[in-house]
Design a protein around this motif. Structure first.
Motif, PDB file in Angstrom:
ATOM      1  N   GLY A  27       3.403  11.690   1.507  1.00  0.00           N
ATOM      2  CA  GLY A  27       2.632  11.824   0.278  1.00  0.00           C
ATOM      3  C   GLY A  27       1.160  12.088   0.504  1.00  0.00           C
ATOM      4  N   ARG A  28       0.811  12.743   1.613  1.00  0.00           N
ATOM      5  CA  ARG A  28      -0.592  13.030   1.937  1.00  0.00           C
ATOM      6  C   ARG A  28      -0.894  14.493   1.638  1.00  0.00           C
ATOM      7  N   ASP A  29      -1.969  14.762   0.901  1.00  0.00           N
ATOM      8  CA  ASP A  29      -2.304  16.142   0.588  1.00  0.00           C
ATOM      9  C   ASP A  29      -3.276  16.703   1.621  1.00  0.00           C
ATOM     10  N   GLU A  30      -3.688  17.966   1.423  1.00  0.00           N
ATOM     11  CA  GLU A  30      -4.525  18.652   2.404  1.00  0.00           C
ATOM     12  C   GLU A  30      -5.907  18.028   2.535  1.00  0.00           C
ATOM     13  N   ARG A  31      -6.303  17.264   1.519  1.00  0.00           N
ATOM     14  CA  ARG A  31      -7.625  16.634   1.563  1.00  0.00           C
ATOM     15  C   ARG A  31      -7.577  15.225   2.144  1.00  0.00           C
ATOM     16  N   GLY A  32      -6.404  14.810   2.582  1.00  0.00           N
ATOM     17  CA  GLY A  32      -6.274  13.486   3.163  1.00  0.00           C
ATOM     18  C   GLY A  32      -6.079  12.382   2.152  1.00  0.00           C
ATOM     19  N   ARG A  33      -5.719  12.763   0.927  1.00  0.00           N
ATOM     20  CA  ARG A  33      -5.485  11.760  -0.117  1.00  0.00           C
ATOM     21  C   ARG A  33      -3.986  11.515  -0.264  1.00  0.00           C
ATOM     22  N   TYR A  34      -3.637  10.259  -0.428  1.00  0.00           N
ATOM     23  CA  TYR A  34      -2.228   9.877  -0.568  1.00  0.00           C
ATOM     24  C   TYR A  34      -1.892   9.571  -2.022  1.00  0.00           C
ATOM     25  N   ASP A  35      -0.690   9.965  -2.441  1.00  0.00           N
ATOM     26  CA  ASP A  35      -0.198   9.414  -3.689  1.00  0.00           C
ATOM     27  C   ASP A  35       0.237   7.972  -3.399  1.00  0.00           C
ATOM     28  N   ASN A  36       0.737   7.278  -4.402  1.00  0.00           N
ATOM     29  CA  ASN A  36       1.047   5.866  -4.170  1.00  0.00           C
ATOM     30  C   ASN A  36       2.533   5.627  -3.922  1.00  0.00           C
ATOM     31  N   SER A  37       3.275   6.694  -3.565  1.00  0.00           N
ATOM     32  CA  SER A  37       4.718   6.551  -3.439  1.00  0.00           C
ATOM     33  C   SER A  37       5.113   5.583  -2.331  1.00  0.00           C
ATOM     34  N   MET A  38       4.371   5.567  -1.222  1.00  0.00           N
ATOM     35  CA  MET A  38       4.704   4.661  -0.136  1.00  0.00           C
ATOM     36  C   MET A  38       4.508   3.212  -0.541  1.00  0.00           C
ATOM     37  N   ASP A  39       3.436   2.953  -1.284  1.00  0.00           N
ATOM     38  CA  ASP A  39       3.225   1.598  -1.789  1.00  0.00           C
ATOM     39  C   ASP A  39       4.365   1.189  -2.719  1.00  0.00           C
ATOM     40  N   VAL A  40       4.732   2.103  -3.613  1.00  0.00           N
ATOM     41  CA  VAL A  40       5.763   1.787  -4.598  1.00  0.00           C
ATOM     42  C   VAL A  40       7.095   1.477  -3.931  1.00  0.00           C
ATOM     43  N   LEU A  41       7.413   2.198  -2.876  1.00  0.00           N
ATOM     44  CA  LEU A  41       8.703   2.004  -2.221  1.00  0.00           C
ATOM     45  C   LEU A  41       8.934   0.541  -1.854  1.00  0.00           C
ATOM     46  N   THR A  42       7.955  -0.060  -1.207  1.00  0.00           N
ATOM     47  CA  THR A  42       8.106  -1.447  -0.793  1.00  0.00           C
ATOM     48  C   THR A  42       8.011  -2.391  -1.980  1.00  0.00           C
ATOM     49  N   VAL A  43       7.074  -2.130  -2.877  1.00  0.00           N
ATOM     50  CA  VAL A  43       6.892  -3.007  -4.025  1.00  0.00           C
ATOM     51  C   VAL A  43       8.165  -3.083  -4.860  1.00  0.00           C
ATOM     52  N   VAL A  44       8.774  -1.942  -5.139  1.00  0.00           N
ATOM     53  CA  VAL A  44      10.003  -1.937  -5.928  1.00  0.00           C
ATOM     54  C   VAL A  44      11.159  -2.532  -5.121  1.00  0.00           C
ATOM     55  N   GLY A  45      11.203  -2.229  -3.819  1.00  0.00           N
ATOM     56  CA  GLY A  45      12.256  -2.814  -3.000  1.00  0.00           C
ATOM     57  C   GLY A  45      12.257  -4.323  -3.046  1.00  0.00           C
ATOM     58  N   CYS A  46      11.072  -4.925  -3.016  1.00  0.00           N
ATOM     59  CA  CYS A  46      10.995  -6.388  -3.066  1.00  0.00           C
ATOM     60  C   CYS A  46      11.204  -6.926  -4.475  1.00  0.00           C
ATOM     61  N   ALA A  47      10.930  -6.135  -5.491  1.00  0.00           N
ATOM     62  CA  ALA A  47      11.219  -6.557  -6.863  1.00  0.00           C
ATOM     63  C   ALA A  47      12.710  -6.435  -7.183  1.00  0.00           C
ATOM     64  N   ASP A  48      13.409  -5.571  -6.428  1.00  0.00           N
ATOM     65  CA  ASP A  48      14.832  -5.343  -6.692  1.00  0.00           C
ATOM     66  C   ASP A  48      15.748  -6.271  -5.906  1.00  0.00           C
ATOM     67  N   SER A  49      15.324  -6.705  -4.730  1.00  0.00           N
ATOM     68  CA  SER A  49      16.228  -7.495  -3.899  1.00  0.00           C
ATOM     69  C   SER A  49      15.453  -8.205  -2.815  1.00  0.00           C
ATOM     70  N   MET A  50      15.746  -9.481  -2.642  1.00  0.00           N
ATOM     71  CA  MET A  50      15.157 -10.260  -1.557  1.00  0.00           C
ATOM     72  C   MET A  50      16.283 -11.010  -0.852  1.00  0.00           C
ATOM     73  N   ALA A  51      16.976 -10.313   0.007  1.00  0.00           N
ATOM     74  CA  ALA A  51      18.093 -10.942   0.700  1.00  0.00           C
ATOM     75  C   ALA A  51      17.582 -11.979   1.696  1.00  0.00           C
ATOM     76  N   ASP A  52      18.405 -12.978   1.950  1.00  0.00           N
ATOM     77  CA  ASP A  52      18.066 -13.965   2.974  1.00  0.00           C
ATOM     78  C   ASP A  52      18.187 -13.324   4.349  1.00  0.00           C
ATOM     79  N   ALA A  53      17.504 -13.909   5.302  1.00  0.00           N
ATOM     80  CA  ALA A  53      17.601 -13.401   6.672  1.00  0.00           C
ATOM     81  C   ALA A  53      19.055 -13.463   7.135  1.00  0.00           C
TER      82      ALA A  53
END
Length: 553
Positions: free
Chosen positions: A404-430
């Motif tokens: 999600g990095r553009d030519e100017r070195g700016r990132y969209d927030n998709s990488m942040d969202v991936l983890t945030v939603v993953g932890c909001a959707d499921s927190m399995a035990d070890a």
């Protein structure tokens, strides 16, 4: 979902092949970074309540299904969308001509809808022929984290003319994403550093674990500082509830929906929440809602290795293949080269950045999302540039596209969202020690190249052990009892959402048909296979399901 192993970036997010093709063309012919990103790499875990002093109590489940009939939600279902021509966005290469945009207001917390609202960015492409208009077709391109607005701008013309004539095609940025009320965790500079870091030698397991734990804690602390209360409420079930508000506001009694990859999970949860409001749902490149993070990550690790091995064997039969001429050794040669970049990174056309092993693995995974006709050709050229000419520029471009990095070195927030939603959707035990050993044995047997540095420490936590709350969501089979028939589409060589997930999703539904594409790449519809496209169009336009067991070559 969270990445299992440190070696590569394997997750459940990707966009349809129309967008993959756009990125391949721009990456190989123009030298520009791709317009859109595909899947996401998440190292993640994130901050514990003890570490952050935040509320670690479990979120309470909210019973769904009321939606428009809930008196507390009337102000949201009765709002008016202020559609207007979409302004030109200089940050994207998309064409906004003919597109209309609006903002939709939804509750941050459906259990307390009067407390705070957030904005959802919405876009539509109106039906071309009002006389044959069926309604709206809501879309989601994948993720979690992919922008539905970017998808519509870049691919709406790839849908069939009949679909255009019959539906207002609607895209939206889910809560937390893009132009909606968005989460943020890391700065652009922090993302650059993380994406290029190779970390300690994988053989030094103690150092590798310390490295990963620090990244996880830093990421979680950044999310908590920058996004606060939003973190609790970006899970997929809440997005499904937002989608029901949108369904009502565009004037549809039932939801017609086209979802890819993670978008199949969103569609499945919608059908579970609102089975009586399902219309024609197409779920392409399916995620299995019953698979936990460990199963899902292992499946992807195996799927990507199998896809890469097929590519490498094909490459070895072609003159000048950079992986050599022996089909039995080509895949190993490719992986050895990617790993060698840990100590010998390559120069690129960006003087400030070199091609590290981590970036090269990411670029390679990005190209495996495409099919044989597009992705394999581009991957051959990318390996040739790096291995034969010492130029890491192509690998870097595809890694940037993925991240999600553009030519100017700016990132969209998709990488942040991936983890945030993953932890909001499921927190399995070890996982238990026995399951860890079982998983390691499976990986080493089925993905020996991609998992050759794997150790038990790679499985020592559920991935969200530093997060500031616990979620009630758990993996489960979605039956969607009482829903309309659902069309599930799967590709036999799909590396990101392996075909078995499409089979399991279809089997779990009370009423579903599985349509199969025999081939490579992630997702099937609108990729140029007439058999698939005709079957999906017939269902969307006429409600006619293909025969159960239909397979397209």
């Amino acid at each position: 979902m969270n990445t299992l192993l440190r070696r590569s970036a394997l997750v459940r997010r990707a966009l349809p092949a129309a967008l993959v093709a756009t990125a391949l063309i721009s990456g190989c012919s123009t030298g520009a970074a791709g317009k859109v990103k595909d899947s996401e790499s998440s190292t993640s875990s994130a901050p514990s309540a003890a570490a952050n002093g935040s509320d670690a109590g479990p979120l309470k489940p909210v019973s769904g299904g009321k939606g428009q009939d809930d008196p507390a939600l009337q102000s949201f279902y009765k709002q008016k969308l202020g559609w207007a021509a979409c302004p030109d966005d200089p940050k994207t290469d998309g064409d906004e001509t003919g597109l209309e945009c609006a903002k939709m207001r939804v509750p941050l917390d459906y259990a307390n809808p009067g407390a705070r609202s957030i904005d959802i960015a919405v876009m539509r492409y109106k039906a071309g022929d009002g006389g044959s208009r069926i309604g709206s077709l809501l879309t989601n391109p994948g993720g979690p984290g992919a922008s539905g607005l970017d998808y519509l701008e870049n691919t709406v013309q790839d849908l069939s003319p009949d679909v255009h004539r019959s539906f207002d095609v609607v895209g939206f940025d889910p809560r937390g994403v893009g132009k909606s009320t968005a989460v943020r965790c890391l700065t652009d500079a922090e993302r650059d550093q993380r994406n290029s870091e190779d970390g300690p030698d994988p053989k030094d397991q103690a150092a590798s674990k310390a490295f990963s734990d620090k990244r996880a804690k830093d990421f979680a602390a950044g999310c908590q500082a920058k996004s606060g209360d939003l973190l609790k409420f970006v899970g997929t079930r809440n997005v499904a509830r937002d989608m029901d508000v949108l369904r009502y506001l565009v004037g549809d009694k039932k939801l017609n929906y086209l979802g890819f990859s993670y978008g199949t999970y969103l569609g499945a949860l919608y059908a579970e929440e609102f089975p009586g409001r399902t219309g024609r749902l197409v779920l392409d490149g399916a995620v299995d809602p019953a698979a936990d993070q460990l199963d899902e990550s292992v499946g992807q690790q195996v799927g990507f290795e199998q896809s890469f091995t097929r590519f490498a064997k094909d490459c070895a039969t072609r003159a000048g293949c950079p992986l050599g001429s022996d089909p039995a050794k080509a895949a190993t040669n490719g992986v050895d080269f990617l790993d060698s970049l840990r100590t010998n990174p390559l120069p690129t056309d960006d003087a400030r950045r070199k091609l590290t092993s981590s970036l090269a693995w990411t670029g390679m995974i990005r190209l495996l999302y495409a099919d044989e006709s597009q992705g394999w050709k581009a991957l051959r050229e990318t390996f040739a540039a790096a291995m034969q000419r010492g130029d890491g520029s192509l690998f870097l471009r595809f890694a940037d596209d993925y991240n999600g990095r553009d030519e100017r070195g700016r990132y969209d927030n998709s990488m942040d969202v991936l983890t945030v939603v993953g932890c909001a959707d499921s927190m399995a035990d070890a996982p238990s020690p026995a399951r860890v050993q079982e998983t390691l044995a499976k990986l080493r047997a089925q993905a020996p190249l991609f998992s050759r540095d794997a150790s038990a420490d790679d499985f020592d936590g559920p991935g969200c052990e530093f997060w500031p709350f616990r979620t009630p969501e758990k993996p489960h089979t979605v039956k969607a009892a009482g829903s309309a028939p659902i069309l599930v589409v799967g590709t036999t060589g799909d590396p990101a959402t392996p075909y078995a997930a499409s089979q399991k999703l279809a089997q779990g539904f009370e009423k579903a048909t599985l349509l199969t594409l025999e081939g490579e790449g992630h997702t099937a519809y609108s990729r140029g296979n007439q058999c698939i496209d005709d079957a999906v169009d017939a269902y969307l336009l006429e409600g006619t399901m293909p025969a159960q067991g239909t397979r397209c070559k």
